[in-house]
Scaffold this motif. Sequence first.
Motif, PDB file in Angstrom:
ATOM      1  N   HIS A 214       0.839  -1.201   0.000  1.00 42.17           N
ATOM      2  CA  HIS A 214       0.000   0.000   0.000  1.00 42.17           C
ATOM      3  C   HIS A 214       0.870   1.245   0.000  1.00 42.17           C
ATOM      4  O   HIS A 214       0.387   2.358   0.065  1.00 42.17           O
ATOM      5  CB  HIS A 214      -0.984  -0.015   1.178  1.00 42.17           C
ATOM      6  N   ASP A 215       2.186   1.031  -0.107  1.00 46.24           N
ATOM      7  CA  ASP A 215       3.134   2.128   0.027  1.00 46.24           C
ATOM      8  C   ASP A 215       3.877   2.362  -1.291  1.00 46.24           C
ATOM      9  O   ASP A 215       4.767   1.607  -1.664  1.00 46.24           O
ATOM     10  CB  ASP A 215       4.115   1.748   1.151  1.00 46.24           C
ATOM     11  N   LEU A 216       3.503   3.419  -1.973  1.00 49.34           N
ATOM     12  CA  LEU A 216       4.120   3.719  -3.269  1.00 49.34           C
ATOM     13  C   LEU A 216       5.619   3.976  -3.121  1.00 49.34           C
ATOM     14  O   LEU A 216       6.402   3.677  -4.021  1.00 49.34           O
ATOM     15  CB  LEU A 216       3.410   4.944  -3.875  1.00 49.34           C
ATOM     16  N   GLY A 217       6.017   4.505  -1.963  1.00 50.98           N
ATOM     17  CA  GLY A 217       7.426   4.808  -1.733  1.00 50.98           C
ATOM     18  C   GLY A 217       8.298   3.563  -1.755  1.00 50.98           C
ATOM     19  O   GLY A 217       9.467   3.608  -2.129  1.00 50.98           O
ATOM     20  N   VAL A 218       7.727   2.425  -1.392  1.00 48.93           N
ATOM     21  CA  VAL A 218       8.492   1.179  -1.278  1.00 48.93           C
ATOM     22  C   VAL A 218       8.946   0.655  -2.649  1.00 48.93           C
ATOM     23  O   VAL A 218      10.000   0.044  -2.772  1.00 48.93           O
ATOM     24  CB  VAL A 218       7.618   0.110  -0.550  1.00 48.93           C
ATOM     25  N   VAL A 219       8.150   0.896  -3.678  1.00 47.33           N
ATOM     26  CA  VAL A 219       8.375   0.171  -4.928  1.00 47.33           C
ATOM     27  C   VAL A 219       9.230   0.893  -5.974  1.00 47.33           C
ATOM     28  O   VAL A 219       9.587   0.303  -6.992  1.00 47.33           O
ATOM     29  CB  VAL A 219       7.038  -0.242  -5.585  1.00 47.33           C
ATOM     30  N   ASP A 224       9.291  -2.639 -12.289  1.00 47.06           N
ATOM     31  CA  ASP A 224       9.398  -2.173 -13.677  1.00 47.06           C
ATOM     32  C   ASP A 224       8.154  -1.365 -14.037  1.00 47.06           C
ATOM     33  O   ASP A 224       8.217  -0.353 -14.704  1.00 47.06           O
ATOM     34  CB  ASP A 224       9.505  -3.368 -14.638  1.00 47.06           C
ATOM     35  N   ARG A 225       7.012  -1.888 -13.586  1.00 52.98           N
ATOM     36  CA  ARG A 225       5.753  -1.184 -13.826  1.00 52.98           C
ATOM     37  C   ARG A 225       4.945  -1.144 -12.538  1.00 52.98           C
ATOM     38  O   ARG A 225       5.125  -1.977 -11.659  1.00 52.98           O
ATOM     39  CB  ARG A 225       4.935  -1.904 -14.908  1.00 52.98           C
ATOM     40  N   ILE A 226       4.024  -0.192 -12.474  1.00 59.36           N
ATOM     41  CA  ILE A 226       3.174  -0.040 -11.302  1.00 59.36           C
ATOM     42  C   ILE A 226       1.708  -0.017 -11.734  1.00 59.36           C
ATOM     43  O   ILE A 226       1.360   0.623 -12.729  1.00 59.36           O
ATOM     44  CB  ILE A 226       3.517   1.259 -10.544  1.00 59.36           C
ATOM     45  N   MET A 227       0.873  -0.742 -10.979  1.00 58.28           N
ATOM     46  CA  MET A 227      -0.565  -0.697 -11.219  1.00 58.28           C
ATOM     47  C   MET A 227      -1.206  -0.100  -9.965  1.00 58.28           C
ATOM     48  O   MET A 227      -0.907  -0.533  -8.850  1.00 58.28           O
ATOM     49  CB  MET A 227      -1.122  -2.098 -11.415  1.00 58.28           C
ATOM     50  N   VAL A 228      -2.067   0.845 -10.148  1.00 59.78           N
ATOM     51  CA  VAL A 228      -2.733   1.496  -9.020  1.00 59.78           C
ATOM     52  C   VAL A 228      -4.174   1.004  -8.957  1.00 59.78           C
ATOM     53  O   VAL A 228      -4.921   1.116  -9.924  1.00 59.78           O
ATOM     54  CB  VAL A 228      -2.706   3.033  -9.181  1.00 59.78           C
ATOM     55  N   MET A 229      -4.543   0.452  -7.801  1.00 56.14           N
ATOM     56  CA  MET A 229      -5.882  -0.103  -7.638  1.00 56.14           C
ATOM     57  C   MET A 229      -6.660   0.737  -6.641  1.00 56.14           C
ATOM     58  O   MET A 229      -6.116   1.201  -5.631  1.00 56.14           O
ATOM     59  CB  MET A 229      -5.745  -1.533  -7.126  1.00 56.14           C
ATOM     60  N   TYR A 230      -7.914   0.935  -6.927  1.00 57.65           N
ATOM     61  CA  TYR A 230      -8.783   1.650  -5.994  1.00 57.65           C
ATOM     62  C   TYR A 230     -10.170   1.048  -6.082  1.00 57.65           C
ATOM     63  O   TYR A 230     -10.712   0.897  -7.180  1.00 57.65           O
ATOM     64  CB  TYR A 230      -8.837   3.149  -6.356  1.00 57.65           C
ATOM     65  N   SER A 231     -10.714   0.662  -4.937  1.00 59.65           N
ATOM     66  CA  SER A 231     -12.066   0.151  -4.887  1.00 59.65           C
ATOM     67  C   SER A 231     -12.330  -0.946  -5.932  1.00 59.65           C
ATOM     68  O   SER A 231     -13.278  -0.856  -6.711  1.00 59.65           O
ATOM     69  CB  SER A 231     -13.037   1.324  -5.081  1.00 59.65           C
ATOM     70  N   GLU A 242       7.856   6.618 -15.692  1.00 58.07           N
ATOM     71  CA  GLU A 242       6.803   7.428 -16.320  1.00 58.07           C
ATOM     72  C   GLU A 242       5.745   7.810 -15.274  1.00 58.07           C
ATOM     73  O   GLU A 242       5.303   8.955 -15.224  1.00 58.07           O
ATOM     74  CB  GLU A 242       6.202   6.630 -17.490  1.00 58.07           C
ATOM     75  N   LEU A 243       5.384   6.853 -14.421  1.00 57.41           N
ATOM     76  CA  LEU A 243       4.344   7.125 -13.421  1.00 57.41           C
ATOM     77  C   LEU A 243       4.809   8.203 -12.433  1.00 57.41           C
ATOM     78  O   LEU A 243       4.026   9.054 -12.018  1.00 57.41           O
ATOM     79  CB  LEU A 243       3.956   5.855 -12.663  1.00 57.41           C
ATOM     80  N   TYR A 244       6.071   8.143 -12.067  1.00 62.84           N
ATOM     81  CA  TYR A 244       6.584   9.143 -11.135  1.00 62.84           C
ATOM     82  C   TYR A 244       6.663  10.516 -11.782  1.00 62.84           C
ATOM     83  O   TYR A 244       6.374  11.529 -11.168  1.00 62.84           O
ATOM     84  CB  TYR A 244       7.967   8.735 -10.610  1.00 62.84           C
ATOM     85  N   LYS A 245       7.055  10.530 -13.064  1.00 61.11           N
ATOM     86  CA  LYS A 245       7.189  11.813 -13.766  1.00 61.11           C
ATOM     87  C   LYS A 245       5.834  12.393 -14.106  1.00 61.11           C
ATOM     88  O   LYS A 245       5.624  13.584 -14.074  1.00 61.11           O
ATOM     89  CB  LYS A 245       7.985  11.592 -15.069  1.00 61.11           C
ATOM     90  N   THR A 252      -3.695   8.609  -8.052  1.00 63.35           N
ATOM     91  CA  THR A 252      -2.242   8.374  -8.084  1.00 63.35           C
ATOM     92  C   THR A 252      -1.503   9.627  -7.619  1.00 63.35           C
ATOM     93  O   THR A 252      -0.550   9.547  -6.841  1.00 63.35           O
ATOM     94  CB  THR A 252      -1.779   8.001  -9.509  1.00 63.35           C
ATOM     95  N   VAL A 253      -1.964  10.778  -8.073  1.00 63.79           N
ATOM     96  CA  VAL A 253      -1.331  12.042  -7.681  1.00 63.79           C
ATOM     97  C   VAL A 253      -1.397  12.186  -6.153  1.00 63.79           C
ATOM     98  O   VAL A 253      -0.414  12.546  -5.510  1.00 63.79           O
ATOM     99  CB  VAL A 253      -2.023  13.241  -8.392  1.00 63.79           C
ATOM    100  N   SER A 254      -2.550  11.835  -5.569  1.00 67.45           N
ATOM    101  CA  SER A 254      -2.680  11.916  -4.107  1.00 67.45           C
ATOM    102  C   SER A 254      -1.744  10.936  -3.412  1.00 67.45           C
ATOM    103  O   SER A 254      -1.124  11.277  -2.407  1.00 67.45           O
ATOM    104  CB  SER A 254      -4.113  11.586  -3.669  1.00 67.45           C
ATOM    105  N   LEU A 255      -1.634   9.718  -3.958  1.00 66.05           N
ATOM    106  CA  LEU A 255      -0.728   8.724  -3.346  1.00 66.05           C
ATOM    107  C   LEU A 255       0.712   9.225  -3.375  1.00 66.05           C
ATOM    108  O   LEU A 255       1.469   9.034  -2.428  1.00 66.05           O
ATOM    109  CB  LEU A 255      -0.797   7.400  -4.102  1.00 66.05           C
ATOM    110  N   MET A 256       1.083   9.882  -4.458  1.00 66.32           N
ATOM    111  CA  MET A 256       2.452  10.434  -4.583  1.00 66.32           C
ATOM    112  C   MET A 256       2.716  11.445  -3.477  1.00 66.32           C
ATOM    113  O   MET A 256       3.806  11.497  -2.926  1.00 66.32           O
ATOM    114  CB  MET A 256       2.605  11.187  -5.916  1.00 66.32           C
TER     115      MET A 256
END
Length: 327
Positions: A214-219, A224-231, A242-245, A252-256
């Motif tokens: 649940h921690d974006l900072g960890v990964v 290589d790629r990230i998938m963001v899940m919500y509900s 790319e996701l970070y940039k 996702t912006v809020s998680l960042m």
Amino acid sequence: MENLLEVKNLTTYFKLENKTIHAVDDVSFNIKKGEIVALIGESGSGKSVTAKSIMRIVPIPPGKIVNGKVIFEKEDLLQKKNKELRHIRGKDISMIYQEPMTSLNPMLKVGYQIKEVLKIHTNIKGSDAKEKAIELLRKVDIPEPEKRYNSYPYELSGGMRQRVMIAMALICNPKLLIADEPTTALDVTIQAEILELIKNLKSELNMSVLFITHDLGVVTNIADRIMVMYSGKIREISYTNELYKNPLHPYTVSLMKCIPRLNDPAKELYTIKGNVPDLEIKEKGCAFYPRCNRRMDKCIDNNPKLVEYKKGHFVRCWHYEEDSNDE
Ligand SMILES: Nc1ncnc2c1ncn2[C@@H]1O[C@H](COP(=O)(O)OP(=O)(O)OP(=O)(O)O)[C@@H](O)[C@H]1O
Ligand SMILES: [Mg+2]
């Protein structure tokens, strides 16, 4: 690169007495050979149920995989007989969990437990099994593996226990490792070490990894790629850099913003206002609407599709759907 795993329209519900929980709702993604893909999202977003659905270990009832395909090496795991599946679990696909203490038997020595797994999945026996167990402990960087072989789980630190779990998961050189929050119970330094270990083992063994957190900072350093899940739904998928940039989905912006910045410790930690929505209600519009700072009226009743906004960068949000050239 070839896909090792293709998940298509996976949908898992829990039918309780007076309600249905839409835990995983039309989830599609793939993992290539040798790739590490992270699945992130707040507590209750459906990450573990996604993993359990892939392994087909969702408790039935109350759970039910109501739709979808899980294509692993070109075969649909959801169509397989239980017996065939038992061969795949632990051999081709291994899973490690958040709290190793619940998976290790506290009454038995670590070496004995590793030997038991060897007995189930290989024909290595006797002194060869002992040697193999010690070799596995060495592989996951446990110091003095000969000594640790005779330790009970409680004699090991949390990080060491997690290493033992990883060693057990690696016994059959799995093609896919599913790691469900394997570092959440550990402190930050140990977390980093375990992540480094998984990354190194991945290269050495050429596995693919589905890494849940649940921690974006960890990964950042591992995926290589990230998938963001919500509900219960995937909201965004992209390559890590790319996701970070260029995070697109407001969630996702809020998680960042929730990732603590080492160079700015004075800054107050951001939290996303509001609660994760109730999974009892089947999503009609966008489930993030009540918490979204870019919401529009059309988001209330209409559910956006997951569209490829840019090559390899998918997002499910009305702000991007019209601009994309998908569907
Ligand atoms: N056995 C079960 N019976 C009923 N509901 C369940 C069961 N397992 C999970 N759920 C529900 O499914 C939803 C998704 O749960 P899941 O465990 O996948 O969340 P998660 O994203 O892994 O969260 P966390 O970060 O806390 O581990 C939740 O609403 C949860 O209550
Ligand atoms: Mg979970």
